[in-house]
Enzyme design. Sequence first.
Site, PDB file in Angstrom:
ATOM      1  CE  LYS A  51      -4.435  -1.317   0.479  1.00  0.00           C
ATOM      2  NZ  LYS A  51      -5.575  -0.781  -0.301  1.00  0.00           N
ATOM      3  CB  SER A 303      -1.092  -7.994  -1.027  1.00  0.00           C
ATOM      4  OG  SER A 303      -1.921  -8.708  -0.129  1.00  0.00           O
TER       5      SER A 303
END
Length: 403
Positions: A51, A303
């Site tokens: 992110k 992720s």
Amino acid sequence: MVDLNKIVQAKRTIANFIETTPFAKSSKLSECFSANVFLKEENLQRTGAYKIRGAYNMIANLSDEDKKNGVIAASAGNHAQGVAISAREFGIRAVIVMPEATPLLKVAGTKALGAEVILKGDNFDEAYAWAIDYANKKGLVFVHPFDNVFVQAGQGTIALEMLEDVPNLDYIVIPVGGGGLASGVASCAKQINPKIKVIAVGAKGAPAMFDSFNAKKQINSKSVKTIADGISVRDASIITLGHILECVDEFVQVDDEEIAGAILHLLEAQKIVVEGAGAVGVAALLNSKFSYKKNSNIGIILSGGNIDVQTLNIIIEKGLIKSYRKMAISVTLVDKPGALMGLTNALKNANANIVKIDYDRFSTQIDYGDAVITITLETKGKSHQDAVKAVLEEKGYKFRQIF
């Protein structure tokens, strides 16, 4: 789709701030599935998740006036830390609104990066609504976790790195929650090589984007519940849905049992720590959720790695039980000297390692003069557990298997 030029520009913008994470071949997965499986380890990124790429890229592109006002974000954790560390880099104020059930690890990590943390709502969408209202009242710039082209372009830089390392990728497997990662990565991959098959993976407990993909229109969920909190998004984004419909070839789902199994596999077999959202791609592979050609090059994005320690402990313990490597039995003994030693000797003969013993002589469920012994054992599989039970039966012990 997200313009490739924006993704290339994003790569230049974030180059000196983010880590270029490993895109390593997994020999075990490759051998097991007759393919060349590569893992993009964004769990090793600064703040432990991808992110940071999109957050930094968006903040870097703000005007000087907007930077003076400060930024605000709503996030379950990873986007929060990405915004916090990026804002700190630019010396601007950051306010993060997180759902009240956010793991303490992520809350503490965000505060440690200098952000103000406000806990509001039961899920991302409730936190998001509160943050939008607060941003309007306070004049803060909202940094959206996925509905922003600079954020999406930042996430798309992952695909650029993957294709630089393995130019002939056949498949890219992407976790999907709000869709920002999928928008950037899928757009990048399809513009560089339209033949690449893009597989999106969602959690069954957060089905909004999966349902929307299949219906080809926005379908929101009434509620969400999944251990993959990083992709636990209730409402589907029209913007990212458009990118996903244009660029994603197949959308599959995995449930919490499958996600937990993938977390345990990565930890035990690959020595990689990931959170629930980071494991869904491997879960899809392990559970044959999508088809592929033999000897294909498959890239799976891990992720993030910001898993709560308590959650990880539960997954490990349940995994050991399900794989028959831990069992607990309850045995009733005559409460006299040497009785327990006889039982432990029987277990020793069965090569079972004792982890824990509880001795109860006060239960109202047993006769006077008896005791209930609860023993937790380490075992080596189902056949070993059967052998342990056979030894106890041979020695005349009355027992009950708890798990």
